[in-house]
Design an enzyme around this catalytic site. Structure first.
Site, PDB file in Angstrom:
ATOM      1  N   ASP A  13      -6.006  -7.415 -18.156  1.00 48.07           N
ATOM      2  CA  ASP A  13      -7.027  -6.923 -19.096  1.00 48.07           C
ATOM      3  C   ASP A  13      -6.601  -5.654 -19.818  1.00 48.07           C
ATOM      4  OD1 ASP A  13      -8.673  -8.984 -18.050  1.00 48.07           O
ATOM      5  OD2 ASP A  13      -9.269  -7.664 -16.406  1.00 48.07           O
ATOM      6  N   LYS A  16      -3.543  -7.043 -23.987  1.00 46.79           N
ATOM      7  CA  LYS A  16      -2.318  -7.713 -24.452  1.00 46.79           C
ATOM      8  C   LYS A  16      -2.589  -8.526 -25.708  1.00 46.79           C
ATOM      9  CE  LYS A  16      -1.867  -9.639 -20.383  1.00 46.79           C
ATOM     10  NZ  LYS A  16      -2.821  -8.864 -19.590  1.00 46.79           N
ATOM     11  N   GLY A  40      -8.164 -14.879 -19.913  1.00 46.57           N
ATOM     12  CA  GLY A  40      -9.102 -15.149 -20.994  1.00 46.57           C
ATOM     13  C   GLY A  40      -9.073 -14.033 -21.976  1.00 46.57           C
ATOM     14  N   HIS A  41      -8.930 -14.380 -23.251  1.00 40.78           N
ATOM     15  CA  HIS A  41      -9.221 -13.318 -24.197  1.00 40.78           C
ATOM     16  C   HIS A  41      -9.965 -13.823 -25.399  1.00 40.78           C
ATOM     17  CE1 HIS A  41      -4.857 -13.991 -24.996  1.00 40.78           C
ATOM     18  NE2 HIS A  41      -5.356 -14.226 -26.175  1.00 40.78           N
ATOM     19  N   GLN A 224      -2.519 -11.839 -17.040  1.00 39.38           N
ATOM     20  CA  GLN A 224      -2.741 -10.910 -15.917  1.00 39.38           C
ATOM     21  C   GLN A 224      -1.791  -9.702 -16.048  1.00 39.38           C
ATOM     22  OE1 GLN A 224      -2.313 -14.495 -14.670  1.00 39.38           O
ATOM     23  NE2 GLN A 224      -4.439 -14.700 -15.254  1.00 39.38           N
TER      24      GLN A 224
HETATM   25  P1  IMP Z   1      -7.096 -15.935  -9.322  1.00 44.08           P
HETATM   26  O1  IMP Z   1      -6.011 -15.709 -10.325  1.00 44.08           O
HETATM   27  O2  IMP Z   1      -8.323 -16.581  -9.906  1.00 44.08           O
HETATM   28  O3  IMP Z   1      -6.585 -16.611  -8.086  1.00 44.08           O
HETATM   29  O4  IMP Z   1      -7.587 -14.481  -8.836  1.00 44.08           O
HETATM   30  C1  IMP Z   1      -6.742 -13.622  -8.090  1.00 44.08           C
HETATM   31  C2  IMP Z   1      -6.916 -12.174  -8.509  1.00 44.08           C
HETATM   32  O5  IMP Z   1      -6.423 -11.994  -9.830  1.00 44.08           O
HETATM   33  C3  IMP Z   1      -8.375 -11.710  -8.549  1.00 44.08           C
HETATM   34  O6  IMP Z   1      -8.424 -10.345  -8.183  1.00 44.08           O
HETATM   35  C4  IMP Z   1      -8.757 -11.860 -10.005  1.00 44.08           C
HETATM   36  O7  IMP Z   1      -9.809 -11.002 -10.383  1.00 44.08           O
HETATM   37  C5  IMP Z   1      -7.443 -11.454 -10.661  1.00 44.08           C
HETATM   38  N1  IMP Z   1      -7.282 -12.033 -12.003  1.00 44.08           N
HETATM   39  C6  IMP Z   1      -6.954 -13.298 -12.335  1.00 44.08           C
HETATM   40  N2  IMP Z   1      -6.887 -13.441 -13.665  1.00 44.08           N
HETATM   41  C7  IMP Z   1      -7.156 -12.232 -14.192  1.00 44.08           C
HETATM   42  C8  IMP Z   1      -7.202 -11.731 -15.535  1.00 44.08           C
HETATM   43  O8  IMP Z   1      -6.962 -12.433 -16.517  1.00 44.08           O
HETATM   44  N3  IMP Z   1      -7.508 -10.417 -15.661  1.00 44.08           N
HETATM   45  C9  IMP Z   1      -7.741  -9.599 -14.594  1.00 44.08           C
HETATM   46  N4  IMP Z   1      -7.695 -10.021 -13.330  1.00 44.08           N
HETATM   47  C10 IMP Z   1      -7.410 -11.324 -13.127  1.00 44.08           C
END
Ligand code: IMP
Length: 441
Positions: A13, A16, A40-41, A224
Site C-alpha cells: 500500500d 505503487k 488492489g488498487h 504488496q
Molecule cells: P494474504 O496475502 O491474503 O495471505 O495475507 C497475508 C498478509 O499480507 C496479511 O497481513 C495481509 O493484510 C497482507 N497483504 C496481502 N495483500 C496486501 C496488500 O495488497 N497490501 C497490504 N497488505 C497486504
C-alpha cells in the site's frame, strides 16, 4: 532499453499504482509477477474509477501489453469480473492482455481453507485478505496445484480437481469442521471460465523474451511489499509470494540479466494491514490523525491500516534485498500537520541497539524503536511540484531520509493526483525515461 521493477519498500500500500501509472506511457509491456487478488488498487481516469486486483493497471493505457506472469495466482471468477468491467468501459483486452499458462488457479476451496485456518490460529492469525492466496501457493509448492493451462484440457482438469477435492474435503471436514465441496459444483463454473479465458492464456515467458529481443521496454509491477516477502519479510506474518525484486525474474521467466533497475516505493511514514510486528506503530490520536488524513483503509478489504512512523531500518533493508536504484516517496503531505515527525534509526533489543534489520522473528517482535525527532513543517506541501516550493523543514526531512536510506529519491508525491508530484531531476528514473515529465504535467 530499460526493463525496470517497481517494488514496495514496506508492508504494501505504498502507492505503487501512482508510480507505475507515471512510468507506463514510456514502456511497451507491464507485467505482474506475484501475488493474486489480495492486491488492489483504485485508479481514477477522468471521472471513471477502476478497481484492479489481478490485471496490471497498464491496461488503462491504450496499446500497452499487460501480462499476468507465472508467479501470480489467479482467481478466474474475480479476474473475469475485472475483465468485464474493463470491457464495459471500452478498454480493449484482445491483443493487450496475456495470461501465463503456468499461473496457478485459486480454487473455491482455497478461500475456504484460508478463512478456516485463520479462525483456527486465534491470536496468532496472520490477518490475511481471505482470498485464498496462501492456500493456492501451498498447493503450488506441494505439486498438486491446478494451472491455467489445465483449464484448457477438460479431462486433465477434472482429474486434478477430483484429487484435490478428495484431499481438501478431508481437511475441511476433519481438521477445520468447515463446509466441503463437490466436484460438479466447481467443474461447471470453471469450464465456463475456461471458455472466457482461453484466448488470453499463452506462453508469456516466450512472448516476453521475444518482445525484449525486439527492443520493447518492460515494467515489472510488484504487489504488496518487501516486508511481506515469503523469504525476506516478517515471517510468518507475510504473504505467500516473492514480493521482492528477485520475484520479477522467477515470476515471469525473464532472467535477471535482462532486468536493468529497481525502483522502491515508500510512504513518508509506514502502514501495515493484518497482524505481525510493527516497531514504529503509533497509538492514539497521532495514529488516528494519520489514518484519517492518509485515508488508510485497505483497497481490497476496507480494513483500517495500522499507521506508524518512517522506519529507516526497514527502508535500508529494502535497498539491500531489492538492490534499489532509487526510491519514490509518497504521501509527504499527510505529515503536514505533525508538530514533530519521528524517524526510526535503530531498534533497541535487550540493551543493544541494532541498525540492521533483524532476521530473527522474535527480535523483530520485541524491538523498541530508537527515534530521531525532526521538527514538523506545519505548512501545506499538498500539490507541490518542486523541491524549492517545500517548506525548509520538509526539505530537511527529505534530506535526512535520503541520507539514512542511502539511495536517492526519484520522485516525491504530494497528493493523490498525477500532477501533485515532485519529479527529481537527474535521477535513475529520468535517466531511464527521459520524457517521464510529460506523463505528470
Ligand atoms: P494474504 O496475502 O491474503 O495471505 O495475507 C497475508 C498478509 O499480507 C496479511 O497481513 C495481509 O493484510 C497482507 N497483504 C496481502 N495483500 C496486501 C496488500 O495488497 N497490501 C497490504 N497488505 C497486504
Amino acid at each position: 532499453m530499460p526493463n525496470i521493477v517497481v517494488v514496495g519498500v514496506q508492508w504494501g500500500d505504498e502507492g505503487k499504482g501512482k508510480v507505475v501509472d507515471v512510468i507506463t506511457p514510456h514502456v511497451d509491456v507491464v507485467v505482474r509477477y506475484q501475488g493474486g487478488n489480495n492486491a488492489g488498487h483504485t485508479v481514477v481516469v477522468g471521472r471513471e474509477k477502476y478497481v484492479l486486483h489481478s490485471i496490471p493497471s497498464g491496461i488503462l493505457h491504450p496499446g500497452r501489453r499487460c501480462v499476468v506472469g507465472c508467479g501470480v495466482v489467479v482467481d478466474p471468477g474475480s479476474l473475469i469480473e475485472e475483465m468485464e468491467a474493463l470491457v464495459q468501459r471500452g478498454v480493449t483486452l484482445d491483443g493487450n492482455l496475456f495470461i501465463s499458462r503456468n499461473a496457478h488457479l485459486i480454487m473455491p476451496y482455497h478461500p475456504a481453507l484460508d478463512r478456516a485456518s485463520e479462525a483456527k490460529l486465534g491470536r496468532r492469525r496472520i490477518g490475511t485478505t481471505g482470498k485464498g492466496v496462501g492456500p493456492a501457493y501451498v498447493d503450488k509448492a506441494a505439486r498438486v496445484g491446478i494451472r491455467m493451462a489445465d483449464l484448457l484440457d477438460e479431462r486433465l482438469f477434472r482429474e486434478k480437481l477430483e484429487l484435490n477435492i478428495a484431499q481438501k474435503n478431508r481437511l475441511l471436514r476433519d481438521i477445520y469442521d468447515a463446509q466441503t465441496f463437490s466436484v460438479e459444483e466447481i467443474l461447471n463454473p470453471y469450464l465456463r471460465y475456461a471458455g472466457w479465458l482461453a484466448p488470453y492464456i499463452t506462453d508469456t515467458a516466450l512472448l516476453l523474451s521475444r518482445w525484449i529481443d525486439s527492443g520493447y521496454d518492460v515494467l515489472f509491477e510488484g504487489a504488496q511489499g518487501t516486508m511481506l516477502d515469503i523469504d525476506h519479510g516478517t515471517y510468518p506474518y507475510i504473504t505467500s509470494s516473492s514480493t521482492t525484486a528477485g520475484g520479477a525474474a522467477t515470476g515471469t521467466g525473464v532472467p535477471p540479466t535482462r532486468i536493468h533497475g529497481v525502483i522502491g516505493v515508500s510512504k513518508a511514514y509506514t502502514t501495515r494491514v493484518g497482524g505481525g510486528p510493527f516497531p514504529t506503530e503509533m497509538s492514539g490520536a497521532v495514529g488516528e490523525a494519520i489514518r484519517t488524513r492518509g485515508n488508510e483503509y485497505g483497497a481490497t478489504t476496507g480494513r483500517p491500516r495500522r499507521c506508524g512512523w518512517f522506519d529507516a531500518i526497514v527502508a535500508r533493508y529494502a535497498v539491500r534485498i531489492n538492490g534499489l536504484d532509487a526510491v519514490a516517496l509518497t504521501k509527504l503531505d499527510v505529515l503536514d500537520q505533525c508538530e514533530t515527525v519521528k524517524v526510526c534509526v535503530g531498534y533497541r533489543h535487550r540493551g543493544e541497539v541494532l541498525t540492521e534489520f533483524p532476521e530473527d522473528e522474535t527480535v523483530m517482535a520485541e524491538a523498541e524503536p530508537v527515534y530521531e525527532d525532526v521538527s514538523g513543517w506545519l505548512a501545506s506541501t499538498n500539490g507541490a511540484q518542486n523541491l524549492a516550493d517545500l517548506p525548509a523543514k520538509a526539505r530537511h526531512y527529505l534530506d535526512r531520509l535520503e541520507e539514512l536510506i542511502g539511495v536517492p529519491f526519484c520522485l516525491v508525491s504530494t497528493g493523490a493526483q498525477r500532477a501533485e508530484t515532485i519529479l527529481i531531476e537527474d535521477s535513475p528514473l529520468t535517466r531511464w525515461f527521459p520524457s517521464v515529465r510529460t506523463s505528470l504535467f
